[in-house]
Design a protein around this motif. Structure first.
Motif, PDB file in Angstrom:
ATOM      1  N   VAL A  82       0.850  -1.192   0.000  1.00 24.89           N
ATOM      2  CA  VAL A  82       0.000   0.000   0.000  1.00 24.89           C
ATOM      3  C   VAL A  82       0.887   1.243   0.000  1.00 24.89           C
ATOM      4  N   ALA A  83       0.597   2.175  -0.904  1.00 24.30           N
ATOM      5  CA  ALA A  83       1.398   3.393  -1.023  1.00 24.30           C
ATOM      6  C   ALA A  83       0.486   4.610  -0.919  1.00 24.30           C
ATOM      7  N   PHE A  84       1.095   5.770  -0.775  1.00 22.28           N
ATOM      8  CA  PHE A  84       0.310   6.973  -0.524  1.00 22.28           C
ATOM      9  C   PHE A  84       1.111   8.210  -0.900  1.00 22.28           C
ATOM     10  N   LYS A  85       0.406   9.316  -0.960  1.00 24.28           N
ATOM     11  CA  LYS A  85       1.018  10.631  -1.123  1.00 24.28           C
ATOM     12  C   LYS A  85       0.290  11.593  -0.197  1.00 24.28           C
ATOM     13  N   TYR A 103      -3.339   2.390  -3.727  1.00 27.84           N
ATOM     14  CA  TYR A 103      -2.621   3.672  -3.727  1.00 27.84           C
ATOM     15  C   TYR A 103      -3.603   4.796  -3.418  1.00 27.84           C
ATOM     16  N   ILE A 104      -3.242   5.637  -2.460  1.00 29.08           N
ATOM     17  CA  ILE A 104      -4.079   6.762  -2.048  1.00 29.08           C
ATOM     18  C   ILE A 104      -3.278   8.038  -2.270  1.00 29.08           C
ATOM     19  N   GLN A 105      -3.705   8.829  -3.238  1.00 21.78           N
ATOM     20  CA  GLN A 105      -2.973  10.036  -3.618  1.00 21.78           C
ATOM     21  C   GLN A 105      -3.665  11.272  -3.051  1.00 21.78           C
ATOM     22  N   GLY A 106      -3.103  11.797  -1.955  1.00 26.29           N
ATOM     23  CA  GLY A 106      -3.610  13.027  -1.375  1.00 26.29           C
ATOM     24  C   GLY A 106      -2.943  14.249  -1.989  1.00 26.29           C
ATOM     25  N   ARG A 107      -3.244  15.401  -1.397  1.00 28.55           N
ATOM     26  CA  ARG A 107      -2.662  16.665  -1.835  1.00 28.55           C
ATOM     27  C   ARG A 107      -2.342  17.462  -0.584  1.00 28.55           C
ATOM     28  N   PHE A 108      -1.297  18.277  -0.636  1.00 29.95           N
ATOM     29  CA  PHE A 108      -0.818  18.972   0.561  1.00 29.95           C
ATOM     30  C   PHE A 108      -1.903  19.828   1.222  1.00 29.95           C
ATOM     31  N   ASP A 109      -2.845  20.357   0.428  1.00 28.59           N
ATOM     32  CA  ASP A 109      -3.920  21.176   0.978  1.00 28.59           C
ATOM     33  C   ASP A 109      -5.272  20.480   0.859  1.00 28.59           C
ATOM     34  N   GLY A 110      -5.250  19.165   0.711  1.00 26.15           N
ATOM     35  CA  GLY A 110      -6.474  18.431   0.447  1.00 26.15           C
ATOM     36  C   GLY A 110      -7.111  17.815   1.672  1.00 26.15           C
TER      37      GLY A 110
END
Length: 234
Positions: A82-85, A103-110
């Protein structure tokens, strides 16, 4: 030989699990890591435990997530690979299972919120820059969320160079997302609804509806649900 026409009913497991608290030492270890390591160092440390399926590696994955995430509940299982951002933007509830190679791709202001008792199948993908998954959601293996798209304007510029438009995606309590389904930007999946396997969902799904196809279309209401006149008119 098995009877191909026979249907076997078994009791659900994940959704009926009793609440279980993690041991104090896990919480204390996460607090220690949080004070001793910078966020970047913790992410690098995670790589040491990401791929193995052993109990200790699973414990360390949970511990590092707890040390970094905005909120992290109890009795969470994070599969190998499992990976992420931008893990620091995640809010994870209790009794959550995240299948291997997701894979869970977040955002710095999300915002990435995953509620209680959520089950996520292996090899799933989440554009989690503005994503809310409520409680008791079942997420089939390989299902995906796309939370953004390029504007494509102006027309004389390559699309990949145009601005990104991020739209919130919400999956309400008790919904079930089929294997390899895709949910597109701005969509809300209604409470208790079912999205069929392989469906491409381009618009909101009413509560307790069953949809399927490409693009996904309404098939019927779930058995036992009486829709309102307004819902019938949609």
């Amino acid at each position: 030989m098995s009877d191909p026409g026979k249907i076997k009913i078994v009791t659900a497991i994940h959704g009926l699990q009793p609440e279980k608290l993690d041991p104090d030492f896990e919480i204390q270890l996460a607090e220690y890591l949080n004070t001793q390591y910078e966020q970047k160092s913790l992410i690098e440390l995670y790589a040491r435990f990401a791929t193995s399926d052993g109990d200790f590696d699973g414990l360390m994955r949970r511990t590092i997530w707890r040390a970094v995430a905005r909120k992290f509940g109890h009795n969470i299982r994070i599969g190998n690979g499992v990976a992420f951002k931008h893990l620091e933007t995640f809010e994870i509830g209790n009794q959550v299972f995240i299948g291997s190679q997701s894979y869970i791709q977040g955002r710095f202001d999300g915002t990435c919120i995953i509620g209680n008792h959520v089950w996520i199948g292996p090899q799933s993908y989440f554009d989690a820059r503005d994503l809310i998954i409520e409680d008791y959601v079942g997420w089939g293996p390989g299902a995906k969320v796309l939370g953004s798209s390029h504007t494509g304007l102006p027309i004389d510029v390559p699309i990949i160079q145009t601005d990104l438009e991020i739209k919130s995606v919400r999956v309400e309590t008790g919904a079930d997302i089929g294997m390899n389904a895709a949910i597109l930007p701005g969509v809300t999946i209604g409470r208790g609804s079912i999205v069929g396997a392989g469906a491409v969902v381009t618009k909101d799904v009413p509560r307790y509806a069953i949809v399927a196809g490409v693009p996904a279309k309404f098939l019927r209401w779930r058995e036992g649900y009486e829709p309102s006149k307004e819902e019938y008119a949609k």
